[in-house]
Design an enzyme around this catalytic site. Sequence first.
Site, PDB file in Angstrom:
ATOM      1  N   ARG A  91      79.860  40.982  58.551  1.00 30.86           N
ATOM      2  CA  ARG A  91      79.629  39.911  57.772  1.00 30.86           C
ATOM      3  C   ARG A  91      78.343  40.220  57.090  1.00 30.86           C
ATOM      4  O   ARG A  91      78.328  39.768  55.716  1.00 30.86           O
ATOM      5  CB  ARG A  91      79.398  38.817  58.623  1.00 30.86           C
ATOM      6  N   LYS A 101      98.018  27.751  69.370  1.00 32.91           N
ATOM      7  CA  LYS A 101      98.385  26.476  69.285  1.00 32.91           C
ATOM      8  C   LYS A 101      99.208  25.849  67.985  1.00 32.91           C
ATOM      9  O   LYS A 101      98.710  26.585  67.071  1.00 32.91           O
ATOM     10  CB  LYS A 101      97.017  25.695  69.410  1.00 32.91           C
ATOM     11  N   GLY A 135      90.104  35.090  61.246  1.00 33.95           N
ATOM     12  CA  GLY A 135      90.200  35.034  62.644  1.00 33.95           C
ATOM     13  C   GLY A 135      90.756  36.149  63.519  1.00 33.95           C
ATOM     14  O   GLY A 135      90.450  37.300  63.133  1.00 33.95           O
ATOM     15  N   GLY A 175      88.833  29.454  60.173  1.00 33.69           N
ATOM     16  CA  GLY A 175      88.949  27.989  60.066  1.00 33.69           C
ATOM     17  C   GLY A 175      88.925  27.574  58.575  1.00 33.69           C
ATOM     18  O   GLY A 175      89.686  26.841  58.235  1.00 33.69           O
TER      19      GLY A 175
HETATM   20  P1  AMP Z   1      94.607  31.327  67.346  1.00 36.30           P
HETATM   21  O1  AMP Z   1      93.101  31.250  67.648  1.00 36.30           O
HETATM   22  O2  AMP Z   1      95.175  30.335  67.534  1.00 36.30           O
HETATM   23  O3  AMP Z   1      95.039  32.261  66.193  1.00 36.30           O
HETATM   24  O4  AMP Z   1      95.095  32.357  68.452  1.00 36.30           O
HETATM   25  C1  AMP Z   1      94.597  33.451  68.922  1.00 36.30           C
HETATM   26  C2  AMP Z   1      94.965  33.835  70.296  1.00 36.30           C
HETATM   27  O5  AMP Z   1      96.395  33.541  70.541  1.00 36.30           O
HETATM   28  C3  AMP Z   1      94.674  35.444  70.711  1.00 36.30           C
HETATM   29  O6  AMP Z   1      93.617  35.368  71.596  1.00 36.30           O
HETATM   30  C4  AMP Z   1      95.932  35.945  71.154  1.00 36.30           C
HETATM   31  O7  AMP Z   1      95.709  36.286  72.491  1.00 36.30           O
HETATM   32  C5  AMP Z   1      96.584  34.310  71.775  1.00 36.30           C
HETATM   33  N1  AMP Z   1      98.231  34.229  71.785  1.00 36.30           N
HETATM   34  C6  AMP Z   1      99.042  34.916  70.905  1.00 36.30           C
HETATM   35  N2  AMP Z   1     100.315  34.879  71.724  1.00 36.30           N
HETATM   36  C7  AMP Z   1     100.253  34.251  72.685  1.00 36.30           C
HETATM   37  C8  AMP Z   1     100.940  33.982  73.746  1.00 36.30           C
HETATM   38  N3  AMP Z   1     102.363  34.409  73.652  1.00 36.30           N
HETATM   39  N4  AMP Z   1     100.566  33.371  74.992  1.00 36.30           N
HETATM   40  C9  AMP Z   1      99.140  33.374  74.895  1.00 36.30           C
HETATM   41  N5  AMP Z   1      98.332  33.348  74.008  1.00 36.30           N
HETATM   42  C10 AMP Z   1      98.792  33.925  72.863  1.00 36.30           C
END
Ligand code: AMP
Length: 394
Positions: free
Chosen positions: A35, A200, A350, A373
């Site tokens: 960054r 999520k 991210g 974000g």
């Molecule tokens: P996000 O911040 O929503 O983009 O989520 C990223 C995170 O999702 C990473 O730390 C991944 O380890 C997690 N992730 C991806 N697939 C899975 C899964 N099947 N179960 C649990 N965590 C997951």
Amino acid sequence: MYKTIKDLDLHNKKVIIRCDFNVPIQNGIIMDDNRIVQSLKTIHYAISKNAKVILMSHLGRVKTEDDLKKNSLKVVAKRLEELLNIPVVFVNHTHGKELEEKIERLQPKEVLLMENTRFEDLEGKKESSNDEQLGKYWASLGDVFVNDAFGTIHRGHASNVGISSHLESAIGFLVEKELEELGKLNHPKRDFVVLLGGSKVSDKIGVIKNLVEKCDKILIGGGMSYTFLKAKGYEIGKSLLDSENIDFCKNILSKYEKKIYLPVDTILTDKIDEEGIVKNVFIQNIDHELTGVDIGLETVKKYSEIIKNAGMILWNGPLGVYEIDQFSQGTRKLLEAVTNSKAISILGGGDIVAAALKFGYKDKVTHASTGGGATLAYLEGVALPGLKYIAEKE
Ligand code: AMP
């Protein structure tokens, strides 16, 4: 097109540049200076135009006195000195006489870095809640303002929207590049394929709603895919479930059945660590005792085929728990497919950018965004507060 730093008269001016120096620091050592490096182009330009350069940034969150020590920008000032190869005046205050005097003494081509803007959050969250007086005060320290912090452009903070509401403002080169690259998504090359993963569903609802009509295909993976599978009536075992959003998944699937693709098989495990078992099953056979942690090999094949015919790819969120080697295959193989294709490829910040960096694909995509974000907010099509007072060019 927004006004950029090139549209400002910087000669002899006190130029406040809001950077994103929110770098990972462990035991006082910067773990990744990307960054800071990304900010150099704008800083160099300001120096070349004889500006008196005042840099501001946040670093982490500041809630307690302890955070003041942990989140000081002093180490960033040292790294900046090395990268710029000139001294950087560091002021360990965010307001007051010392800061004001040091800014007044600043000569053209000199650079000053103010302490972490979020030090002002300790009492009353003044920075994060865009306290009117604070924005006005910081604006009073400069003549013009440049917002080059894409990572916080979706936030209305005193150090971006607050300052720019009081000063002639423009965007820096980093923000300009981000907007230009993400702007390509508004004129997609076909097929326009969107890959969505991450943990999520709730984080991605706005993006799905905004992109589903514009894109040709949405390929779903990651933790969020199990809520979609649940919505279709599958057993998902102990996999992540966003129960509040099952109805959203049902509705969007029934409306866009042909556009939204779900995994046909998945990797299951008994524990999410290096010792966990690895079992590839079709989604009809998910064991109720196990957890889904990656897309399976059939899904990798199917998604890779789709990627081959894409003209443009947008990817947000990893397709599995990529941090653990044996659950990273889906993310790795799809990164390979994306970078082997001729499509314009954009990674939406991210974790997917962290994954691309980890597996050596970051430099092979068209654009890896610096803001997670912020990119999501852009993709949702909402107005970005950090740009609110930056004039558009005629
Ligand atoms: P996000 O911040 O929503 O983009 O989520 C990223 C995170 O999702 C990473 O730390 C991944 O380890 C997690 N992730 C991806 N697939 C899975 C899964 N099947 N179960 C649990 N965590 C997951």
